[in-house]
Write a protein that holds these residues in place. Structure first.
Motif, PDB file in Angstrom:
ATOM      1  N   TRP A 153       6.108   0.343   6.814  1.00  0.00           N
ATOM      2  CA  TRP A 153       5.510  -0.794   6.862  1.00  0.00           C
ATOM      3  C   TRP A 153       4.826  -1.413   5.780  1.00  0.00           C
ATOM      4  N   LEU A 154       4.306  -0.492   4.899  1.00  0.00           N
ATOM      5  CA  LEU A 154       3.676  -0.845   3.907  1.00  0.00           C
ATOM      6  C   LEU A 154       4.503  -1.451   2.786  1.00  0.00           C
ATOM      7  N   GLU A 155       5.880  -1.508   2.894  1.00  0.00           N
ATOM      8  CA  GLU A 155       6.583  -2.009   2.023  1.00  0.00           C
ATOM      9  C   GLU A 155       7.423  -3.479   2.461  1.00  0.00           C
ATOM     10  N   THR A 156       6.849  -3.845   3.555  1.00  0.00           N
ATOM     11  CA  THR A 156       7.199  -5.046   4.254  1.00  0.00           C
ATOM     12  C   THR A 156       6.642  -6.264   3.672  1.00  0.00           C
ATOM     13  N   PRO A 157       7.333  -7.505   3.609  1.00  0.00           N
ATOM     14  CA  PRO A 157       6.744  -8.582   3.160  1.00  0.00           C
ATOM     15  C   PRO A 157       5.660  -9.035   4.174  1.00  0.00           C
ATOM     16  N   TRP A 158       5.480  -8.976   5.436  1.00  0.00           N
ATOM     17  CA  TRP A 158       4.685  -9.085   6.610  1.00  0.00           C
ATOM     18  C   TRP A 158       3.297  -8.536   6.175  1.00  0.00           C
ATOM     19  N   PHE A 159       3.305  -7.064   5.936  1.00  0.00           N
ATOM     20  CA  PHE A 159       2.344  -6.239   5.433  1.00  0.00           C
ATOM     21  C   PHE A 159       1.814  -6.859   4.114  1.00  0.00           C
ATOM     22  N   ASN A 160       2.408  -6.997   3.243  1.00  0.00           N
ATOM     23  CA  ASN A 160       1.940  -7.462   1.741  1.00  0.00           C
ATOM     24  C   ASN A 160       1.283  -8.970   1.781  1.00  0.00           C
ATOM     25  N   HIS A 161       2.173  -9.798   2.270  1.00  0.00           N
ATOM     26  CA  HIS A 161       1.868 -11.233   1.984  1.00  0.00           C
ATOM     27  C   HIS A 161       0.378 -11.563   2.964  1.00  0.00           C
ATOM     28  N   SER A 162       0.265 -10.674   4.001  1.00  0.00           N
ATOM     29  CA  SER A 162      -0.924 -11.137   4.863  1.00  0.00           C
ATOM     30  C   SER A 162      -2.048 -10.315   4.592  1.00  0.00           C
ATOM     31  N   LYS A 164      -2.586  -7.086   5.351  1.00  0.00           N
ATOM     32  CA  LYS A 164      -3.144  -6.248   6.616  1.00  0.00           C
ATOM     33  C   LYS A 164      -3.633  -5.094   6.056  1.00  0.00           C
ATOM     34  N   THR A 165      -4.318  -4.290   7.033  1.00  0.00           N
ATOM     35  CA  THR A 165      -4.570  -2.957   6.686  1.00  0.00           C
ATOM     36  C   THR A 165      -4.022  -2.194   8.096  1.00  0.00           C
ATOM     37  N   GLU A 166      -3.222  -2.721   8.877  1.00  0.00           N
ATOM     38  CA  GLU A 166      -2.877  -2.171  10.042  1.00  0.00           C
ATOM     39  C   GLU A 166      -1.216  -2.289  10.394  1.00  0.00           C
ATOM     40  N   VAL A 167      -0.659  -1.727  10.942  1.00  0.00           N
ATOM     41  CA  VAL A 167       0.851  -1.729  11.527  1.00  0.00           C
ATOM     42  C   VAL A 167       0.771  -2.521  12.807  1.00  0.00           C
ATOM     43  N   PRO A 168       1.910  -2.860  13.174  1.00  0.00           N
ATOM     44  CA  PRO A 168       2.087  -3.811  14.692  1.00  0.00           C
ATOM     45  C   PRO A 168       1.382  -2.784  15.713  1.00  0.00           C
ATOM     46  N   LEU A 169       0.946  -3.453  16.645  1.00  0.00           N
ATOM     47  CA  LEU A 169       0.287  -2.620  17.799  1.00  0.00           C
ATOM     48  C   LEU A 169       1.569  -1.849  18.558  1.00  0.00           C
ATOM     49  N   SER A 170       2.810  -2.485  18.278  1.00  0.00           N
ATOM     50  CA  SER A 170       3.967  -1.622  19.169  1.00  0.00           C
ATOM     51  C   SER A 170       4.155  -0.014  18.717  1.00  0.00           C
ATOM     52  N   CYS A 171       3.562   0.133  17.338  1.00  0.00           N
ATOM     53  CA  CYS A 171       3.559   1.365  16.550  1.00  0.00           C
ATOM     54  C   CYS A 171       2.562   2.344  17.348  1.00  0.00           C
ATOM     55  N   CYS A 172       1.499   1.907  18.138  1.00  0.00           N
ATOM     56  CA  CYS A 172       0.647   2.710  18.585  1.00  0.00           C
ATOM     57  C   CYS A 172       0.988   3.583  19.684  1.00  0.00           C
ATOM     58  N   ASN A 173       0.650   4.797  19.677  1.00  0.00           N
ATOM     59  CA  ASN A 173       0.931   5.770  20.699  1.00  0.00           C
ATOM     60  C   ASN A 173       0.352   5.560  22.032  1.00  0.00           C
ATOM     61  N   LYS A 174       1.055   5.400  22.907  1.00  0.00           N
ATOM     62  CA  LYS A 174       0.437   5.009  24.394  1.00  0.00           C
ATOM     63  C   LYS A 174      -0.391   5.900  24.910  1.00  0.00           C
ATOM     64  N   THR A 175      -0.460   7.067  24.253  1.00  0.00           N
ATOM     65  CA  THR A 175      -1.613   7.892  25.060  1.00  0.00           C
ATOM     66  C   THR A 175      -2.986   7.331  24.559  1.00  0.00           C
ATOM     67  N   PHE A 176      -3.101   6.540  23.353  1.00  0.00           N
ATOM     68  CA  PHE A 176      -4.374   6.329  23.004  1.00  0.00           C
ATOM     69  C   PHE A 176      -4.509   4.836  23.138  1.00  0.00           C
ATOM     70  N   HIS A 177      -5.284   4.493  24.441  1.00  0.00           N
ATOM     71  CA  HIS A 177      -5.288   2.999  24.555  1.00  0.00           C
ATOM     72  C   HIS A 177      -6.211   2.213  23.710  1.00  0.00           C
ATOM     73  N   TYR A 178      -7.159   2.975  22.979  1.00  0.00           N
ATOM     74  CA  TYR A 178      -7.931   2.235  22.063  1.00  0.00           C
ATOM     75  C   TYR A 178      -7.352   1.895  20.631  1.00  0.00           C
ATOM     76  N   CYS A 179      -5.975   2.290  20.463  1.00  0.00           N
ATOM     77  CA  CYS A 179      -5.400   2.153  19.328  1.00  0.00           C
ATOM     78  C   CYS A 179      -5.273   0.952  18.933  1.00  0.00           C
ATOM     79  N   ASN A 180      -5.345   0.368  17.591  1.00  0.00           N
ATOM     80  CA  ASN A 180      -5.454  -1.065  17.192  1.00  0.00           C
ATOM     81  C   ASN A 180      -4.393  -1.272  15.898  1.00  0.00           C
ATOM     82  N   GLY A 181      -3.645  -0.063  15.696  1.00  0.00           N
ATOM     83  CA  GLY A 181      -2.631  -0.072  14.620  1.00  0.00           C
ATOM     84  C   GLY A 181      -3.362   0.075  13.289  1.00  0.00           C
TER      85      GLY A 181
END
Length: 245
Positions: A153-162, A164-181
């Motif tokens: 994700w660090l090499e995607t246009p979405w990450f670089n142009h915005s 951002k310091t996080e990846v999409p929330l869909s990357c979060c492990n479902k075990t950790f409900h407090y994950c924000n990417g």
């Protein structure tokens, strides 16, 4: 002779039930059809689902063939036997083609999934965007992140142009409900890439289709031999002398 014929009839009924069961298993190809409908953007062409399509068709014919085999297993030779053999020939052609295609596509899944990386590059974060929806759906379902891992994700246009310091929330492990990417806590993010997981899922389906096809071919050969024996051991014809009148 009657005892031999009865034994072949019972054996044919067992084989017919196994054919019906194999037909139900063959319908597992519908899983791959569903995956193509949901994740069609990740596949390079439509031909990747041909084994699954043929498996579904073969499964339907097998169910019909098995039903016919059970119906006529204890009956005298009739047109049902010919219809049964005709359906078995159809199934053999479909199943043999399915096994060949499944083996062929198994060896080139990397090529079939070539567009996967491009879809991730086209990720925009907009929930209405088709690429974004499919990427999020894939990462949520397979519990994966990125093509090879979350660093993609660090090499995607979405990450670089915005910036951002996080990846999409869909990357979060479902075990950790407090994950924000956020990348500050990479342990909360799924570490395995989506390409490996998707390939593993597809390989499992293809292996099931291949093994089922080989089992069905064996059952078809046994069915042909059994029907031939039933036709051979026909009950003796009853003759009587007719009156002149």
């Amino acid at each position: 002779m009657a005892l031999t014929r009865r034994a072949f009839g019972c054996f044919l009924k067992v084989v017919s039930l196994l054919l019906s069961l194999a037909g139900i298993t063959g319908l597992s190809g519908s899983f791959l059809l569903h995956k193509y409908r949901v994740y069609g953007l990740f596949f390079s062409n439509f031909y990747v689902i041909l084994p699954a399509l043929l498996a579904v068709v073969g499964g339907a014919i097998l169910l019909i063939s098995g039903s016919i085999g059970c119906l006529m297993s204890n009956k005298k030779p009739s047109c049902l036997h010919g219809l049964f053999v005709y359906f078995l020939i159809m199934v053999f052609c479909v199943v043999a083609t399915t096994a060949a295609l499944a083996y062929s596509h198994k060896r080139k899944l990397d090529v079939d999934l070539a567009p996967l990386k491009d879809v991730f590059q086209n990720y925009s974060g907009n929930s209405q965007d088709p690429d974004t929806k499919q990427v999020n759906a894939l990462q949520n379902e397979l519990q994966c992140c990125g093509v090879n891992n979350y660093t993609d994700w660090l090499e995607t246009p979405w990450f670089n142009h915005s910036s951002k310091t996080e990846v999409p929330l869909s990357c979060c492990n479902k075990t950790f409900h407090y994950c924000n990417g956020t990348l500050d806590f990479p342990l909360l993010i799924n570490n395995e890439g989506c390409q490996v997981k998707l390939q593993g899922t597809l390989l499992l389906v293809v292996d099931i289709i291949t093994i089922t096809s080989l089992v069905v071919i064996s059952l078809l050969v046994i069915s042909w031999i059994t029907v031939a024996q039933l036709m051979r051991h026909q009950p003796p014809q009853e003759y009587r002398i007719l009156d002149k009148e």
